[in-house]
Design a protein around this motif. Structure first.
Motif, PDB file in Angstrom:
ATOM      1  N   ARG A   1       4.446   3.888  -3.356  1.00  0.00           N
ATOM      2  CA  ARG A   1       4.004   4.822  -4.399  1.00  0.00           C
ATOM      3  C   ARG A   1       5.074   4.815  -5.479  1.00  0.00           C
ATOM      4  O   ARG A   1       6.193   5.229  -5.242  1.00  0.00           O
ATOM      5  CB  ARG A   1       3.815   6.216  -3.815  1.00  0.00           C
ATOM      6  CG  ARG A   1       2.601   6.323  -2.915  1.00  0.00           C
ATOM      7  CD  ARG A   1       2.444   7.732  -2.407  1.00  0.00           C
ATOM      8  NE  ARG A   1       1.199   7.874  -1.658  1.00  0.00           N
ATOM      9  CZ  ARG A   1       0.049   8.226  -2.194  1.00  0.00           C
ATOM     10  NH1 ARG A   1      -0.030   8.462  -3.482  1.00  0.00           N
ATOM     11  NH2 ARG A   1      -1.039   8.339  -1.455  1.00  0.00           N
TER      12      ARG A   1
ATOM     13  N   TYR B   1       3.959  -8.326  -5.761  1.00  0.00           N
ATOM     14  CA  TYR B   1       3.816  -7.082  -6.512  1.00  0.00           C
ATOM     15  C   TYR B   1       5.196  -6.663  -7.011  1.00  0.00           C
ATOM     16  O   TYR B   1       6.166  -6.648  -6.250  1.00  0.00           O
ATOM     17  CB  TYR B   1       3.217  -5.990  -5.625  1.00  0.00           C
ATOM     18  CG  TYR B   1       3.208  -4.620  -6.267  1.00  0.00           C
ATOM     19  CD1 TYR B   1       2.561  -4.417  -7.476  1.00  0.00           C
ATOM     20  CD2 TYR B   1       3.855  -3.542  -5.668  1.00  0.00           C
ATOM     21  CE1 TYR B   1       2.546  -3.179  -8.073  1.00  0.00           C
ATOM     22  CE2 TYR B   1       3.850  -2.292  -6.255  1.00  0.00           C
ATOM     23  CZ  TYR B   1       3.194  -2.112  -7.460  1.00  0.00           C
ATOM     24  OH  TYR B   1       3.184  -0.883  -8.061  1.00  0.00           O
TER      25      TYR B   1
ATOM     26  N   TYR C   1      -4.060   6.594  -9.896  1.00  0.00           N
ATOM     27  CA  TYR C   1      -3.041   7.403 -10.574  1.00  0.00           C
ATOM     28  C   TYR C   1      -3.179   8.833 -10.050  1.00  0.00           C
ATOM     29  O   TYR C   1      -4.227   9.456 -10.193  1.00  0.00           O
ATOM     30  CB  TYR C   1      -3.258   7.353 -12.085  1.00  0.00           C
ATOM     31  CG  TYR C   1      -2.197   8.038 -12.919  1.00  0.00           C
ATOM     32  CD1 TYR C   1      -1.148   7.305 -13.471  1.00  0.00           C
ATOM     33  CD2 TYR C   1      -2.259   9.398 -13.180  1.00  0.00           C
ATOM     34  CE1 TYR C   1      -0.177   7.921 -14.263  1.00  0.00           C
ATOM     35  CE2 TYR C   1      -1.298  10.031 -13.964  1.00  0.00           C
ATOM     36  CZ  TYR C   1      -0.264   9.284 -14.503  1.00  0.00           C
ATOM     37  OH  TYR C   1       0.683   9.904 -15.286  1.00  0.00           O
TER      38      TYR C   1
ATOM     39  N   SER D   1       3.913  -2.518 -14.151  1.00  0.00           N
ATOM     40  CA  SER D   1       3.697  -3.123 -12.838  1.00  0.00           C
ATOM     41  C   SER D   1       2.744  -4.297 -12.951  1.00  0.00           C
ATOM     42  O   SER D   1       1.857  -4.333 -13.814  1.00  0.00           O
ATOM     43  CB  SER D   1       3.135  -2.087 -11.855  1.00  0.00           C
ATOM     44  OG  SER D   1       1.924  -1.533 -12.333  1.00  0.00           O
TER      45      SER D   1
ATOM     46  N   ARG E   1       0.835  -1.208   0.000  1.00  0.00           N
ATOM     47  CA  ARG E   1       0.000   0.000   0.000  1.00  0.00           C
ATOM     48  C   ARG E   1       0.861   1.245   0.000  1.00  0.00           C
ATOM     49  O   ARG E   1       0.507   2.251  -0.600  1.00  0.00           O
ATOM     50  CB  ARG E   1      -0.901  -0.004   1.236  1.00  0.00           C
ATOM     51  CG  ARG E   1      -1.864   1.166   1.270  1.00  0.00           C
ATOM     52  CD  ARG E   1      -2.869   1.021   2.394  1.00  0.00           C
ATOM     53  NE  ARG E   1      -2.242   1.126   3.695  1.00  0.00           N
ATOM     54  CZ  ARG E   1      -2.044   2.288   4.317  1.00  0.00           C
ATOM     55  NH1 ARG E   1      -2.394   3.415   3.736  1.00  0.00           N
ATOM     56  NH2 ARG E   1      -1.492   2.329   5.497  1.00  0.00           N
TER      57      ARG E   1
ATOM     58  N   THR F   1       1.713   6.238  -8.809  1.00  0.00           N
ATOM     59  CA  THR F   1       0.622   5.265  -8.782  1.00  0.00           C
ATOM     60  C   THR F   1       0.596   4.608  -7.413  1.00  0.00           C
ATOM     61  O   THR F   1       1.599   4.557  -6.710  1.00  0.00           O
ATOM     62  CB  THR F   1       0.800   4.183  -9.861  1.00  0.00           C
ATOM     63  OG1 THR F   1       2.022   3.455  -9.608  1.00  0.00           O
ATOM     64  CG2 THR F   1       0.848   4.804 -11.241  1.00  0.00           C
ATOM     65  N   GLN F   2      -0.567   4.108  -7.039  1.00  0.00           N
ATOM     66  CA  GLN F   2      -0.705   3.418  -5.762  1.00  0.00           C
ATOM     67  C   GLN F   2      -1.580   2.194  -5.946  1.00  0.00           C
ATOM     68  O   GLN F   2      -2.686   2.287  -6.466  1.00  0.00           O
ATOM     69  CB  GLN F   2      -1.308   4.343  -4.702  1.00  0.00           C
ATOM     70  CG  GLN F   2      -1.349   3.713  -3.326  1.00  0.00           C
ATOM     71  CD  GLN F   2      -1.777   4.700  -2.253  1.00  0.00           C
ATOM     72  OE1 GLN F   2      -2.063   5.855  -2.548  1.00  0.00           O
ATOM     73  NE2 GLN F   2      -1.805   4.259  -1.022  1.00  0.00           N
ATOM     74  N   GLN F   3      -1.050   1.039  -5.521  1.00  0.00           N
ATOM     75  CA  GLN F   3      -1.764  -0.213  -5.686  1.00  0.00           C
ATOM     76  C   GLN F   3      -2.700  -0.461  -4.506  1.00  0.00           C
ATOM     77  O   GLN F   3      -2.434  -0.044  -3.385  1.00  0.00           O
ATOM     78  CB  GLN F   3      -0.768  -1.378  -5.777  1.00  0.00           C
ATOM     79  CG  GLN F   3       0.207  -1.275  -6.934  1.00  0.00           C
ATOM     80  CD  GLN F   3      -0.464  -1.465  -8.276  1.00  0.00           C
ATOM     81  OE1 GLN F   3      -1.511  -2.098  -8.351  1.00  0.00           O
ATOM     82  NE2 GLN F   3       0.124  -0.938  -9.331  1.00  0.00           N
TER      83      GLN F   3
ATOM     84  N   LYS G   1      -8.706  -1.314  -9.260  1.00  0.00           N
ATOM     85  CA  LYS G   1      -7.553  -0.952 -10.070  1.00  0.00           C
ATOM     86  C   LYS G   1      -6.626  -0.028  -9.292  1.00  0.00           C
ATOM     87  O   LYS G   1      -7.018   0.554  -8.281  1.00  0.00           O
ATOM     88  CB  LYS G   1      -8.009  -0.258 -11.356  1.00  0.00           C
ATOM     89  CG  LYS G   1      -8.910  -1.118 -12.238  1.00  0.00           C
ATOM     90  CD  LYS G   1      -9.365  -0.341 -13.469  1.00  0.00           C
ATOM     91  CE  LYS G   1     -10.285  -1.195 -14.347  1.00  0.00           C
ATOM     92  NZ  LYS G   1     -10.741  -0.447 -15.545  1.00  0.00           N
ATOM     93  N   ARG G   2      -5.431   0.112  -9.780  1.00  0.00           N
ATOM     94  CA  ARG G   2      -4.475   1.021  -9.144  1.00  0.00           C
ATOM     95  C   ARG G   2      -4.936   2.457  -9.368  1.00  0.00           C
ATOM     96  O   ARG G   2      -5.605   2.778 -10.352  1.00  0.00           O
ATOM     97  CB  ARG G   2      -3.063   0.782  -9.678  1.00  0.00           C
ATOM     98  CG  ARG G   2      -2.887   1.049 -11.177  1.00  0.00           C
ATOM     99  CD  ARG G   2      -2.390   2.441 -11.427  1.00  0.00           C
ATOM    100  NE  ARG G   2      -2.260   2.732 -12.837  1.00  0.00           N
ATOM    101  CZ  ARG G   2      -3.238   3.251 -13.566  1.00  0.00           C
ATOM    102  NH1 ARG G   2      -4.417   3.484 -13.035  1.00  0.00           N
ATOM    103  NH2 ARG G   2      -3.046   3.553 -14.846  1.00  0.00           N
TER     104      ARG G   2
END
Length: 938
Positions: A299, A577, A679, A604, A296, A648-650, A676-677
Motif C-alpha cells: 500500500r 512494480y 485509491y 508508479s 498486493r 493506493t493498492q495495485q 486499475k489501481r
C-alpha cells in the motif's frame, strides 16, 4: 439465559445506586517537605489494607501537595506517601462510616538525609513518574505458579481478553518488555503467558513513542501502549522457570516449559510446547508467494512496506489460544529461544529463533444457497476433509549500534523457512428449487510446498546539535523463493432435468515455482521551525519484481503417464512494480496540541508479462496522497486523536493476466488486463479518557474508509450451478466502524464493570451477470463484563455479548438476511484452604437466523481443580476437564453477493487431563527484595 444481559444491567444499576447511598469514609491531608516548607506537588498517595497490604485506592496530590481519597469502607488501613528522590512515609489509620479523616502534614525527607535510617520494608504500591505508572507487585498477590497474565489481571485498569490480549484502560498493549529489552519481538502474549509472576518486581505502564519521535525528540503523535516488567534483584542473576506435563482421556496430552537464565545485561529464555489440545503460542507466517502477495500488500504512500501474510485467516492455521472456534484439531510441537545482551553500553543485541510443527485435521459440512436473478435458488451441499502439516523455522535479529551520542545504526534481518504438506477431499451435490439434481462430484488434491523468505531493514540516524535537525536513511530489501508440486483428481457430473448430461474429469499433476525480490529506500530530513514545529522532507524509491512458472500435465491414457501438457492451466509470467516520489510534512507540538499535515507525490508503474500467451500489460499512475493528524491532550489522562490518510493498492499479477483458472469447473476464475489501481481514503477519530485514581475510563473510536476504483468481483451464474468470476473496478465502496467502551469500579462490592457497544456498516459493489449489485451489511453488538474479586479467596467474571447482523442486496433481495449471535460467559476461581484452587468456566452461545440445522445453542463448560505442595508451593498437580457437557460445536456463516453458506466443522470435545507443574528458582543472588528508604511516623 437470553435475558442474562438485561438482568446484569439491572443488578449493576441497582448496585451503583446502593453504593451511592452508602456513607463511605474520606482521608485527606498534605504531602509536605520541611526543607522547603512547601507541599510536594503531584506526590503519589496510596491506601492499602492493614491486614494484607493489598492496594485499595491511590491518587495524586495537587500542585500544593494536598490530596483526598474517598469511598473508603469501614476498616483498618495504611496510608503511603511517596515522591521521587524522597523517602516513603507510612501512616496507619481507622476508617469509620461517613467519617472524614485529616491526616495532616505527611512529611517526606530527601533520600540523602536518610542514609542512616535505611531499612528493608514494603514500598508504596503505586508510583507515578511523569507518564509512567508503576505498580509494585508485593501489593498484588497471585496464586502459586501464576504467570504474568494472572498478575496483570490484579492491576487497576488492566483487562485481559479471552484470547490473551492485554488492555490498559481500554487501550491494547502492543509491546511487552522485560527489564527494558525485547522479549520474543512482536508477540506480547509470549511474555504474559509464559513468564512467572513471582519473578516480577515492578510493572511499568507507559506510552512508548515511535522510533522517529525518540530519535528526533519531537512527538509525532504516534505512540503505543507498552508494559515493562522489571525483574526482582534475585532474578537478575538467576535461573528460573517451570515445566508442565499432562496426559488425559481421548489420547490428549499437553506439555510446556519456560526456562530463563538472566545474568545482568544477558537474558536467555527458552520456551517449548507439545500438545494435541489446540494450544498454540506463536504466530504462523505464510511466506508462500505464488500470487503476487508482495505487490498486493504494498500500500503506497511514501513509506516502505514489505509484508507477507500473517495469521490464521490466510493459511488455515491457528495462532494463539485454546479457542472453541478453532476449525479442526491440531497437534503442535513448537519452541523458541530469545537472547538479549548489551556490549560496551553501545551495542544492543536481540535475537530469537522460533520453530513450529503443526498437524491440523479439519472436517467441514457446508450448506450453501445460491440465488439466481430470476428469483430461484439452488442448494449446494458438501462434505470435505483436509489434513495439513505446516513446519516453520524463523530467525530474527535486532542490532542497534550507537556510534556516538549523535549517530546510530540499526539492522533488523529476518529469515523464515516453511514446509507445507496438504491432502484434501471434497464430495458435493447441487439441487435446484425442486430438489432435482443439477450436478455432483468429488475432488481429491495433494500438494507439497516449501519456501524461503528473507527480509532486512537497515536504518541510519544522525542527530545534529540543533534539537530537531536530523537525517535518517532506511534501506529495506526482501527475497522470496517458493516451490510447490501437487496432484488433482476431479470428477464433475452435470444433469439436465435430473438426467446425466455430461461428465468432466481432471486427472493432473502440477508444479509451480515463484521467485520475488524487492528493494526500498527512504531518505528523511527534519528541520526545526522555531521551538514548536518541525519540517520533514522525504524522498523514496521502491521496486519489486517476480517470476512465477506453473506447469500442469494431464494424465495420458495411451502412455499411462502424466505427459500431456495442459496449455490452459500452464502459465509462465513475470512482473515488475515500482513507485517513487517525495513527501512534505509539517508537525507542530504545543502544550496540549500536536498536529501535522502533509502530502506525497507518487509516480508508479506496473508491468506484467505473460510469457506463455505473449501478452503484456503496463500501467502508470501519478497520485497525490495527502495526510493529516491531530492530537489534543487536555490533561495527562485524556486525549482526542484524528488521522486522515490516503493510499493506493495495485492489482495482483494474477488478477491482471487474461487467462482462466479452470481447476475447479464449478468456479472458473478469469483475469482482467484492464484493472486499475484502487485509491483509498481513511479517517479515524478516537477519544480516550481515564481517571487512574477512581479507575474509570471511557474509550470511543470511529473509523471510515472510502475506496475509488475498488477491485470487486463480476460473477456470471449458470443454471447448472456453475459460476465464473472476473475482477473489475467499481466506485462507491466504503466501510464505517464505531466502538465505545466505558468501565468503572464498585469498590464496596470489590467489583469492576466494563460495558461497550460496537457497530459497522459496509457497502460493497459487485456485478451479477453484468448488472450492478449493491451489497449493504451492518451489525451492532452491545457487550458487558463484570469482574468480582477478593484476594486469596475468589475471582469471578461474568460476560455478555449480542451481535445483530443484517445483509441486504439491491439486485437479489432474496439474499437479504438477518441473524443474531448471543454469547454469555461465567468464570469463577475459588482459592480454598490447603493450597487447593478450583476453577469453572462456562460459555453459552446461541445462534439464530441461520439455515436449518445450524441454529444451535452451544454450552461449553470447562473446569479444573489444582493442589499446590512442596516448599514454597513449587509443585502443582491439576485435574482439568474440557467440554464437560460434551456439547461443543463449530459453526460459521459466510455470505457473498450470490450465496449464503453455513459451515459446520470439527472441534475439540470432552476430555479430561491430569497435569503436573514444577517451578524452579536457582538464584545467583538471594539477597531478597530491593532495599528502600522508609520514614515512619505516628
Amino acid at each position: 439465559m437470553k435475558y442474562l444481559l438485561l438482568l446484569l444491567i439491572i443488578i449493576l444499576l441497582a448496585t451503583q445506586f446502593a453504593d451511592a447511598q452508602t456513607k463511605n469514609a474520606t482521608v485527606k491531608g498534605t504531602v509536605f517537605d520541611t526543607a522547603t516548607n512547601k507541599g510536594l506537588a503531584y506526590a503519589t498517595v496510596s491506601v492499602v489494607n492493614a491486614k494484607d497490604s493489598t492496594l485499595v485506592s491511590f491518587t495524586r496530590a495537587d500542585s500544593s501537595g494536598k490530596f483526598s481519597l474517598a469511598q473508603l469502607t469501614k476498616g483498618s488501613y495504611i496510608l503511603s506517601a511517596s515522591y521521587i528522590g524522597f523517602g516513603t512515609a507510612w501512616k496507619p489509620f481507622e476508617a469509620r462510616e461517613g467519617e472524614t479523616i485529616n491526616a495532616g502534614n505527611i512529611i517526606l525527607t530527601d533520600v540523602k538525609k536518610l542514609a542512616d535510617v535505611t531499612v528493608n520494608t514494603k514500598r508504596p504500591p503505586v508510583t507515578i513518574n511523569n507518564d509512567t505508572l508503576e505498580f509494585n507487585t508485593e501489593n498484588f498477590r497471585t496464586a502459586p505458579n501464576a504467570v504474568v497474565e494472572d498478575l496483570l489481571k490484579k492491576l487497576p485498569g488492566v483487562v485481559i481478553d479471552a484470547d490473551g490480549t492485554v488492555r490498559v484502560n481500554g487501550q491494547v498493549v502492543r509491546r511487552v518488555l522485560v527489564d527494558g529489552k525485547e522479549f520474543f519481538t512482536g508477540d506480547p502474549k509470549i511474555a504474559t503467558q509464559n513468564l512467572d509472576a513471582s519473578a516480577v518486581d515492578k510493572v511499568q505502564v507507559f506510552d512508548r513513542k515511535s522510533d522517529r519521535s525518540q530519535f528526533t525528540g519531537i512527538d509525532d503523535g504516534n505512540s503505543e501502549k507498552a508494559i515493562n516488567l522489571k525483574l526482582k534483584k534475585d532474578r537478575k542473576n538467576a535461573t528460573f522457570g517451570k515445566v508442565t506435563a499432562g496426559a488425559g482421556t481421548e489420547g490428549r496430552y499437553d506439555a510446556q516449559t519456560n526456562i530463563n537464565r538472566f545474568n545482568g545485561e544477558q537474558q536467555l529464555s527458552a520456551i517449548g510446547m507439545a500438545n494435541n489440545t489446540n494450544r498454540q503460542g506463536f504466530s504462523i507466517s505464510d511466506v508462500m508467494n505464488f500470487t503476487g502477495e508482495m505487490s498486493r500488500n504494498m500500500r503506497n504512500g511514501g513509506g516502505i512496506t514489505i509484508r507477507v501474510n500473517d495469521g490464521s485467516n490466510d493459511n488455515g492455521l491457528p495462532t494463539t489460544g485454546l479457542g472453541q472456534n478453532q476449525q479442526g484439531v491440531a497437534e503442535t510441537y513448537a519452541g523458541g529461544i530469545n537472547y538479549n545482551d548489551n556490549y560496551n553500553k553501545k551495542t544492543d543485541l536481540n535475537t530469537n529463533a522460533l520453530f513450529s510443527d503443526i498437524n491440523l485435521n479439519t472436517q467441514r459440512n457446508t450448506s450453501r444457497q445460491n440465488f439466481l436473478q430470476d428469483g430461484t435458488k439452488n442448494t449446494y451441499n458438501a462434505v470435505s476433509n483436509a489434513v495439513r502439516r505446516s513446519q516453520q523455522q524463523r530467525l530474527n535479529f535486532i542490532v542497534d549500534q550507537k556510534i556516538d551520542s549523535f549517530t546510530s545504526f540499526k539492522l533488523t534481518p529476518q529469515l523464515t523457512f516453511q514446509q507445507n504438506n496438504n491432502r484434501s477431499s471434497n464430495n458435493y451435490t447441487s439441487l435446484n428449487n425442486s430438489n432435482v439434481k443439477l450436478n455432483d462430484g468429488f475432488t481429491n488434491t495433494t500438494s507439497n510446498s516449501n519456501a524461503f523468505n528473507f527480509t532486512n531493514t537497515a536504518l541510519f540516524r544522525h542527530r545534529f546539535a540543533r534539537k530537531g535537525r536530523t537525517i535518517s536513511a532506511t534501506i529495506t530489501n526482501a527475497y522470496n523463493d517458493s516451490k510447490q508440486d501437487g496432484t488433482q483428481y476431479t470428477k464433475n457430473s452435470f444433469y439436465t432435468n435430473g438426467t446425466l448430461d455430461r461428465d468432466s474429469i481432471l486427472n493432473q499433476q502440477n508444479n509451480r515455482e515463484a521467485l520475488s525480490r524487492s528493494f526500498g529506500s527512504l531518505l528523511t530530513y527534519t528541520e526545526p521551525l522555531g521551538k514548536k514545529s518541525l519540517l520533514e522532507l522525504s524522498a523514496f524509491y521502491n521496486t519489486s519484481s517476480g517470476e512465477s512458472n506453473r506447469k500442469t500435465m494431464d494424465f495420458n491414457g495411451t502412455s499411462g503417464k502424466f505427459d500431456a501438457l495442459n496449455t490452459t492451466l500452464t502459465n509462465d509470467f513475470s512482473n515488475n512494480y515500482s513507485y517513487s516520489g517525495g513527501t512534505v510534512n509539517v508537525r507542530t507540538n504545543l502544550a496540549k496540541f500536536n498536529y501535522g499535515f502533509g502530502t506525497s507525490l507518487q509516480a508508479s508503474t506496473l508491468k506484467s508479462i505473460n510469457n506463455s500467451k505473449g501478452t503484456e500489460v503496463q500501467q502508470s499512475f501519478t497520485d497525490l496522497l495527502p495526510s493529516a493528524n491531530l492530537q489534543y491532550r487536555p490533561n495527562q489522562s485524556s486525549s482526542i486523536n484524528f488521522n486522515y490518510n490516503t493510499t493506493t493498492q495495485q492489482p495482483t499479477t494474477t488478477q491482471l493476466q487474461p487467462i482462466a483458472d479452470i481447476s475447479d469447473p464449478l468456479n472458473i476464475v478469469y483475469g482482467n488486463p484492464g484493472l486499475k489501481r484502487s485509491y483509498q481514503q481513511s479517517v479515524t477519530l478516537n477519544f480516550f479518557s481515564t481517571n487512574i485514581y477512581t479507575q474509570r475510563n471511557l474509550f470511543a473510536f470511529v473509523s471510515a474508509n472510502f475506496t475509488n476504483n475498488a477491485i470487486v468481483n463480476s460473477d456470471s451464474i449458470f443454471a447448472n450451478g456453475a459460476r465464473s468470476t472476473r475482477p473489475v473496478n467499481a466506485n462507491g465502496n466504503y466501510f464505517l466502524f464505531g466502538n465505545i467502551n466505558y468501565g468503572f469500579t464498585l469498590k464496596k462490592l470489590k467489583s469492576r464493570v466494563d460495558m461497550g457497544i460496537s457497530t459497522n456498516i459496509t457497502r460493497n459493489i459487485g456485478f451479477v451477470n453484468g448488472v450492478m449489485n449493491t451489497i449493504n451489511n451492518s451489525s451492532i453488538g452491545p457487550s458487558l463484563n463484570y469482574n468480582f474479586g477478593i484476594d486469596n479467596l475468589i475471582d469471578a467474571r461474568a460476560t455478555g455479548r449480542i451481535n445483530f447482523s443484517s445483509a441486504k442486496n439491491s439486485l437479489q433481495p432474496q439474499l437479504n438476511n438477518n441473524y443474531v449471535q448471543q454469547v454469555y460467559g461465567f468464570e469463577m476461581t475459588n482459592y480454598l484452604p490447603l493450597g487447593i484452587i478450583f476453577n469453572n468456566n462456562l460459555n453459552y452461545t446461541i445462534n439464530s437466523g441461520r439455515a436449518d440445522g445450524y441454529n444451535t445453542n452451544i454450552p461449553l463448560w470447562n473446569a479444573s481443580v489444582a493442589k499446590s505442595f512442596l516448599k514454597n508451593k513449587r509443585a502443582e498437580i491439576k485435574l482439568s476437564a474440557f467440554d464437560l457437557l460434551n456439547q461443543n460445536l463449530g459453526i460459521n456463516r459466510n455470505a457473498n453477493q450470490n450465496y449464503i453458506e453455513d459451515v459446520r466443522y470439527n472441534v475439540l470435545q470432552r476430555y479430561f487431563l491430569l497435569s503436573f507443574t514444577f517451578s524452579l528458582n536457582k538464584a545467583g543472588n538471594t539477597g531478597g527484595g530491593p532495599r528502600v528508604v522508609m520514614r515512619s511516623f505516628n
